[in-house]
Scaffold this active site. Structure first.
Site, PDB file in Angstrom:
ATOM      1  N   LEU A  22      28.279 -33.803 -58.255  1.00  0.00           N
ATOM      2  CA  LEU A  22      28.622 -35.214 -58.404  1.00  0.00           C
ATOM      3  C   LEU A  22      27.603 -36.119 -57.724  1.00  0.00           C
ATOM      4  O   LEU A  22      26.860 -35.686 -56.838  1.00  0.00           O
ATOM      5  CB  LEU A  22      30.010 -35.474 -57.810  1.00  0.00           C
ATOM      6  CG  LEU A  22      31.192 -34.757 -58.465  1.00  0.00           C
ATOM      7  CD1 LEU A  22      32.451 -34.945 -57.623  1.00  0.00           C
ATOM      8  CD2 LEU A  22      31.413 -35.273 -59.887  1.00  0.00           C
ATOM      9  N   SER A  23      27.585 -37.372 -58.129  1.00  0.00           N
ATOM     10  CA  SER A  23      26.780 -38.369 -57.434  1.00  0.00           C
ATOM     11  C   SER A  23      27.236 -38.432 -55.976  1.00  0.00           C
ATOM     12  O   SER A  23      28.437 -38.492 -55.692  1.00  0.00           O
ATOM     13  CB  SER A  23      26.967 -39.737 -58.098  1.00  0.00           C
ATOM     14  OG  SER A  23      26.236 -40.731 -57.407  1.00  0.00           O
TER      15      SER A  23
ATOM     16  N   SER B   6      26.855 -36.031 -53.823  1.00  0.00           N
ATOM     17  CA  SER B   6      27.200 -34.698 -53.308  1.00  0.00           C
ATOM     18  C   SER B   6      26.145 -34.156 -52.350  1.00  0.00           C
ATOM     19  O   SER B   6      26.412 -33.233 -51.575  1.00  0.00           O
ATOM     20  CB  SER B   6      27.389 -33.709 -54.470  1.00  0.00           C
ATOM     21  OG  SER B   6      26.193 -33.566 -55.215  1.00  0.00           O
ATOM     22  N   GLY B   7      24.938 -34.706 -52.412  1.00  0.00           N
ATOM     23  CA  GLY B   7      23.864 -34.243 -51.545  1.00  0.00           C
ATOM     24  C   GLY B   7      22.814 -33.411 -52.256  1.00  0.00           C
ATOM     25  O   GLY B   7      22.013 -32.728 -51.605  1.00  0.00           O
ATOM     26  N   LYS B   8      22.806 -33.466 -53.583  1.00  0.00           N
ATOM     27  CA  LYS B   8      21.854 -32.671 -54.368  1.00  0.00           C
ATOM     28  C   LYS B   8      20.408 -32.964 -53.984  1.00  0.00           C
ATOM     29  O   LYS B   8      19.637 -32.048 -53.680  1.00  0.00           O
ATOM     30  CB  LYS B   8      22.023 -32.952 -55.869  1.00  0.00           C
ATOM     31  CG  LYS B   8      23.372 -32.630 -56.451  1.00  0.00           C
ATOM     32  CD  LYS B   8      23.402 -32.915 -57.946  1.00  0.00           C
ATOM     33  CE  LYS B   8      23.107 -34.364 -58.305  1.00  0.00           C
ATOM     34  NZ  LYS B   8      24.080 -35.324 -57.722  1.00  0.00           N
ATOM     35  N   SER B   9      20.033 -34.216 -54.039  1.00  0.00           N
ATOM     36  CA  SER B   9      18.641 -34.588 -53.782  1.00  0.00           C
ATOM     37  C   SER B   9      18.253 -34.321 -52.329  1.00  0.00           C
ATOM     38  O   SER B   9      17.131 -33.867 -52.053  1.00  0.00           O
ATOM     39  CB  SER B   9      18.414 -36.072 -54.121  1.00  0.00           C
ATOM     40  OG  SER B   9      18.535 -36.286 -55.506  1.00  0.00           O
TER      41      SER B   9
ATOM     42  N   SER C 165      24.071 -33.432 -64.274  1.00  0.00           N
ATOM     43  CA  SER C 165      24.243 -32.491 -65.400  1.00  0.00           C
ATOM     44  C   SER C 165      25.699 -32.042 -65.511  1.00  0.00           C
ATOM     45  O   SER C 165      26.013 -30.894 -65.205  1.00  0.00           O
ATOM     46  CB  SER C 165      23.291 -31.295 -65.260  1.00  0.00           C
ATOM     47  OG  SER C 165      23.304 -30.734 -63.966  1.00  0.00           O
TER      48      SER C 165
END
Length: 205
Positions: free
Chosen positions: A32-33, A35-38, A105
């Site tokens: 999710l936006s 979430s800490g992906k980047s 995604s």
């Protein structure tokens, strides 16, 4: 399309990988936006880069400044955005790089279409499973507030669904533990599947 033929160059993917001393691979961070992906992908790339590995990070916002600047946020445009990213990542893996990507995604079909571009073992799905309550509390871009107010349509997690991966290679909840521990777990995994040389990594740490 019948007149277009793939040209096989004399230097292949394995040769490029051998030169760099690593196994080319794509790590696909999905979640999710907020979430800490980047943040997670960036910290992992920093650790790999500092250890002498050859990497590149594809970020959801960054590709929309150039490669995908002509696309909006309709469902079709989002699909095309990920299709382009997948094809670029494939070229980068062919160049022998460890590629990291950070994209919401939201559908399994989208992610599986990208996975299908790669050889077995070259696509690693990392589900950043941070709960939506935490993501919304962070709201680093103020997007959840706008989505709740109806200013953003089809916002993943609020007015559009997120399909949780059913067979992700790795699952990380960034609300548990610290960033250094999470990056360490990712490095351990990459060493275990021989993407990187653990001895080379130890010397750099």
């Amino acid at each position: 399309m019948s007149d277009i033929v793939w040209h096989q160059h004399s230097i292949d993917k394995q040769s490029r990988a051998d030169q760099k001393g690593q196994k080319p691979i794509l790590l696909w961070f999905t979640g999710l936006s907020g979430s800490g992906k980047s943040t997670l992908a960036g910290a992992l790339e920093r650790a790999l880069f500092d250890a002498g590995f050859h990497t590149y990070l594809l970020d959801g916002d960054n590709v929309r400044h150039g490669l995908c600047k002509d696309l909006g946020f309709s469902l079709d445009d989002r699909d095309e955005n990920l299709r382009r990213v997948g094809e670029v990542a494939k070229l980068m893996v062919d160049a022998g790089l460890v590629v990291l990507s950070a994209f919401i995604s939201p559908t399994r079909a989208e992610r599986e279409r990208v996975r299908a571009l790669f050889d077995d073992g070259q696509f690693i799905e990392v589900h950043v499973s941070t709960p939506i309550e935490v993501c919304e509390a962070r709201d680093p871009k103020g997007l959840y507030s706008k989505a709740r107010a109806g200013e953003i349509k089809n916002f993943t997690g609020i007015s559009a669904s997120y399909e949780v991966p059913t067979a992700a290679e790795l699952i990380i909840d960034t609300s548990k533990g610290d960033l250094a521990t999470q990056v360490s777990a990712l490095l351990d995994y990459l060493a275990a599947i021989q993407v990187i040389d653990s001895e080379k990594l130890k010397k750099a740490i």
